[in-house]
Motif scaffolding. Structure first.
Motif, PDB file in Angstrom:
ATOM      1  N   GLN A 104       0.823  -1.203   0.000  1.00 64.01           N
ATOM      2  CA  GLN A 104       0.000   0.000   0.000  1.00 64.01           C
ATOM      3  C   GLN A 104       0.858   1.253   0.000  1.00 64.01           C
ATOM      4  OE1 GLN A 104      -3.336  -0.078  -0.396  1.00 64.01           O
ATOM      5  NE2 GLN A 104      -3.265   2.150  -0.597  1.00 64.01           N
ATOM      6  N   LEU A 105       1.982   1.225   0.707  1.00 69.97           N
ATOM      7  CA  LEU A 105       2.896   2.367   0.703  1.00 69.97           C
ATOM      8  C   LEU A 105       3.414   2.631  -0.706  1.00 69.97           C
ATOM      9  CD1 LEU A 105       4.511   4.510   2.247  1.00 69.97           C
ATOM     10  CD2 LEU A 105       6.275   2.782   2.604  1.00 69.97           C
ATOM     11  N   ILE A 106       3.790   1.576  -1.420  1.00 71.92           N
ATOM     12  CA  ILE A 106       4.268   1.721  -2.804  1.00 71.92           C
ATOM     13  C   ILE A 106       3.153   2.269  -3.689  1.00 71.92           C
ATOM     14  CG2 ILE A 106       5.033   0.438  -4.848  1.00 71.92           C
ATOM     15  CD1 ILE A 106       6.511  -1.452  -2.830  1.00 71.92           C
ATOM     16  N   ARG A 107       1.932   1.712  -3.532  1.00 68.91           N
ATOM     17  CA  ARG A 107       0.787   2.208  -4.318  1.00 68.91           C
ATOM     18  C   ARG A 107       0.522   3.681  -4.034  1.00 68.91           C
ATOM     19  NH1 ARG A 107      -1.450  -2.936  -3.732  1.00 68.91           N
ATOM     20  NH2 ARG A 107      -2.488  -2.399  -1.784  1.00 68.91           N
ATOM     21  N   ASN A 108       0.592   4.075  -2.761  1.00 65.44           N
ATOM     22  CA  ASN A 108       0.347   5.478  -2.401  1.00 65.44           C
ATOM     23  C   ASN A 108       1.380   6.406  -3.028  1.00 65.44           C
ATOM     24  OD1 ASN A 108      -1.711   4.440  -0.850  1.00 65.44           O
ATOM     25  ND2 ASN A 108      -0.938   5.210   1.098  1.00 65.44           N
ATOM     26  N   GLN A 109       2.648   5.980  -3.010  1.00 64.06           N
ATOM     27  CA  GLN A 109       3.704   6.819  -3.590  1.00 64.06           C
ATOM     28  C   GLN A 109       3.525   6.956  -5.101  1.00 64.06           C
ATOM     29  OE1 GLN A 109       7.106   4.674  -2.121  1.00 64.06           O
ATOM     30  NE2 GLN A 109       7.229   5.885  -0.246  1.00 64.06           N
ATOM     31  N   LYS A 110       3.216   5.850  -5.779  1.00 64.64           N
ATOM     32  CA  LYS A 110       2.995   5.902  -7.227  1.00 64.64           C
ATOM     33  C   LYS A 110       1.779   6.764  -7.551  1.00 64.64           C
ATOM     34  CE  LYS A 110       5.043   1.523  -8.674  1.00 64.64           C
ATOM     35  NZ  LYS A 110       4.780   0.183  -9.219  1.00 64.64           N
ATOM     36  N   SER A 111       0.734   6.585  -6.774  1.00 66.59           N
ATOM     37  CA  SER A 111      -0.492   7.334  -6.996  1.00 66.59           C
ATOM     38  C   SER A 111      -0.261   8.834  -6.811  1.00 66.59           C
ATOM     39  CB  SER A 111      -1.569   6.844  -6.024  1.00 66.59           C
ATOM     40  OG  SER A 111      -2.787   7.478  -6.255  1.00 66.59           O
ATOM     41  N   LEU A 112       0.483   9.195  -5.777  1.00 61.51           N
ATOM     42  CA  LEU A 112       0.773  10.606  -5.532  1.00 61.51           C
ATOM     43  C   LEU A 112       1.545  11.207  -6.695  1.00 61.51           C
ATOM     44  CD1 LEU A 112       0.715  13.080  -3.676  1.00 61.51           C
ATOM     45  CD2 LEU A 112       2.826  12.229  -2.632  1.00 61.51           C
ATOM     46  N   ARG A 113       2.567  10.508  -7.186  1.00 59.20           N
ATOM     47  CA  ARG A 113       3.347  11.015  -8.326  1.00 59.20           C
ATOM     48  C   ARG A 113       2.456  11.180  -9.559  1.00 59.20           C
ATOM     49  NH1 ARG A 113       7.509   7.598  -6.221  1.00 59.20           N
ATOM     50  NH2 ARG A 113       6.891   5.905  -7.595  1.00 59.20           N
ATOM     51  N   ARG A 114       1.608  10.185  -9.808  1.00 59.84           N
ATOM     52  CA  ARG A 114       0.730  10.239 -10.978  1.00 59.84           C
ATOM     53  C   ARG A 114      -0.225  11.424 -10.896  1.00 59.84           C
ATOM     54  NH1 ARG A 114      -4.490   7.885 -11.617  1.00 59.84           N
ATOM     55  NH2 ARG A 114      -5.040   7.754 -13.812  1.00 59.84           N
ATOM     56  N   TRP A 115      -0.838  11.606  -9.710  1.00 55.00           N
ATOM     57  CA  TRP A 115      -1.823  12.676  -9.577  1.00 55.00           C
ATOM     58  C   TRP A 115      -1.170  14.049  -9.536  1.00 55.00           C
ATOM     59  CZ3 TRP A 115      -6.504  12.118 -11.064  1.00 55.00           C
ATOM     60  CH2 TRP A 115      -7.110  10.869 -10.997  1.00 55.00           C
ATOM     61  N   LEU A 116       0.069  14.153  -9.045  1.00 51.60           N
ATOM     62  CA  LEU A 116       0.777  15.432  -9.108  1.00 51.60           C
ATOM     63  C   LEU A 116       1.051  15.817 -10.554  1.00 51.60           C
ATOM     64  CD1 LEU A 116       3.314  15.220  -6.137  1.00 51.60           C
ATOM     65  CD2 LEU A 116       1.467  16.886  -6.422  1.00 51.60           C
ATOM     66  N   LEU A 117       1.428  14.825 -11.367  1.00 50.44           N
ATOM     67  CA  LEU A 117       1.651  15.077 -12.788  1.00 50.44           C
ATOM     68  C   LEU A 117       0.354  15.509 -13.462  1.00 50.44           C
ATOM     69  CD1 LEU A 117       3.555  14.928 -15.251  1.00 50.44           C
ATOM     70  CD2 LEU A 117       2.858  12.552 -15.516  1.00 50.44           C
ATOM     71  N   LEU A 118      -0.748  14.810 -13.143  1.00 55.13           N
ATOM     72  CA  LEU A 118      -2.039  15.174 -13.738  1.00 55.13           C
ATOM     73  C   LEU A 118      -2.514  16.539 -13.251  1.00 55.13           C
ATOM     74  CD1 LEU A 118      -3.900  11.739 -13.673  1.00 55.13           C
ATOM     75  CD2 LEU A 118      -3.040  12.973 -15.673  1.00 55.13           C
ATOM     76  N   LEU A 119      -2.187  16.883 -11.999  1.00 61.14           N
ATOM     77  CA  LEU A 119      -2.551  18.207 -11.487  1.00 61.14           C
ATOM     78  C   LEU A 119      -1.804  19.297 -12.249  1.00 61.14           C
ATOM     79  CD1 LEU A 119      -4.047  19.917  -9.330  1.00 61.14           C
ATOM     80  CD2 LEU A 119      -2.013  19.646  -7.900  1.00 61.14           C
ATOM     81  N   ALA A 120      -0.499  19.086 -12.466  1.00 60.41           N
ATOM     82  CA  ALA A 120       0.296  20.069 -13.220  1.00 60.41           C
ATOM     83  C   ALA A 120      -0.232  20.198 -14.643  1.00 60.41           C
ATOM     84  CB  ALA A 120       1.766  19.655 -13.232  1.00 60.41           C
ATOM     85  N   LEU A 121      -0.566  19.059 -15.253  1.00 60.22           N
ATOM     86  CA  LEU A 121      -1.132  19.083 -16.606  1.00 60.22           C
ATOM     87  C   LEU A 121      -2.481  19.801 -16.613  1.00 60.22           C
ATOM     88  CD1 LEU A 121      -0.852  18.108 -19.541  1.00 60.22           C
ATOM     89  CD2 LEU A 121      -2.046  16.033 -18.860  1.00 60.22           C
ATOM     90  N   GLY A 122      -3.305  19.532 -15.604  1.00 59.37           N
ATOM     91  CA  GLY A 122      -4.621  20.182 -15.505  1.00 59.37           C
ATOM     92  C   GLY A 122      -4.498  21.688 -15.347  1.00 59.37           C
ATOM     93  N   ILE A 123      -3.525  22.131 -14.543  1.00 63.00           N
ATOM     94  CA  ILE A 123      -3.324  23.578 -14.365  1.00 63.00           C
ATOM     95  C   ILE A 123      -2.882  24.220 -15.669  1.00 63.00           C
ATOM     96  CG2 ILE A 123      -1.838  25.282 -13.219  1.00 63.00           C
ATOM     97  CD1 ILE A 123      -1.983  23.462 -10.713  1.00 63.00           C
ATOM     98  N   ALA A 124      -1.988  23.511 -16.416  1.00 63.84           N
ATOM     99  CA  ALA A 124      -1.541  24.034 -17.716  1.00 63.84           C
ATOM    100  C   ALA A 124      -2.714  24.121 -18.692  1.00 63.84           C
ATOM    101  CB  ALA A 124      -0.433  23.140 -18.281  1.00 63.84           C
ATOM    102  N   VAL A 125      -3.536  23.061 -18.738  1.00 65.28           N
ATOM    103  CA  VAL A 125      -4.713  23.064 -19.626  1.00 65.28           C
ATOM    104  C   VAL A 125      -5.674  24.173 -19.227  1.00 65.28           C
ATOM    105  CG1 VAL A 125      -6.769  21.734 -20.282  1.00 65.28           C
ATOM    106  CG2 VAL A 125      -4.526  20.638 -20.293  1.00 65.28           C
TER     107      VAL A 125
END
Length: 195
Positions: A104-125
């Motif tokens: 779960q710790l690994i999943r949480n870390q991967k998920s956080l990285r993925r959603w941070l990237l999507l957040l940055a992309l969303g802000i750019a869009v």
């Protein structure tokens, strides 16, 4: 990865100490034999075997109704279990939730990285679409179609942020709660009663 789990446990050590001041929460589970505890498809040695998904989901469901600051005790009530089986069951329980916490710790870390990237992309869009909406709005005098385009671009820009915002508002806390529950179960007091 074990060091990451250990660091998290250090952070929750105070919570654990405080929990000892409160009553222990016991979750009783009825087993008809020791094998019912395990996932029978798992070929690992018994002490490393996964728990039954029914038992895991039942325990997690029960934790939803328990105080977050209480110690957890699991009481298995079983028919005719040997002392050897009792020790193996305890070890399997601890090993199972140790693995679950690490996964779960690994999943949480991967998920956080993925959603941070999507957040940055969303802000750019959002920035691009709000800029286009502004351009259409300033040139919309007497052109209803440009006004509609302006509103549409503004809506599309905000929709691009919808899922990342939902994750950071609600999804992240659910992931962290699940990790916390796995860590609590890893340290749960496990007793097996023969009947």
């Amino acid at each position: 990865m074990s060091s990451s789990i250990e660091r998290l446990e250090e952070k929750t050590k105070l919570v654990k100490k405080l929990a000892e001041l409160f009553n222990e929460t016991t979750i009783p589970i009825r087993l008809y034999n020791a094998d019912e505890l395990y996932n029978m498809l798992d070929p690992s040695p018994v002490q490393s075997r996964e728990l039954s998904s029914r038992i895991e989901s039942y325990i997690l469901k029960e934790l939803e109704y328990k105080a977050e600051n209480s110690r957890i005790a699991i009481e298995f009530i079983a028919d005719d279990v040997s002392l050897y089986d009792i020790e193996i069951m305890r070890a399997a329980f601890k090993n199972h939730f140790h693995r679950r916490a690490e996964e779960q710790l690994i999943r949480n870390q991967k998920s956080l990285r993925r959603w941070l990237l999507l957040l940055a992309l969303g802000i750019a869009v959002l920035g691009v679409f709000l800029f286009l909406a502004h351009i259409f709005r300033t040139n919309a005098d007497g052109h209803p179609f440009l006004s509609i385009l302006s509103e549409s671009f503004a809506i599309i820009g905000w929709v691009a942020l919808w899922e990342p915002a939902t994750y950071f508002l609600y999804g992240r806390s659910a992931e962290r709660r699940l990790l916390f529950d796995f860590m609590r179960l890893r340290h749960a007091t496990v007793t097996i009663k023969n009947v």
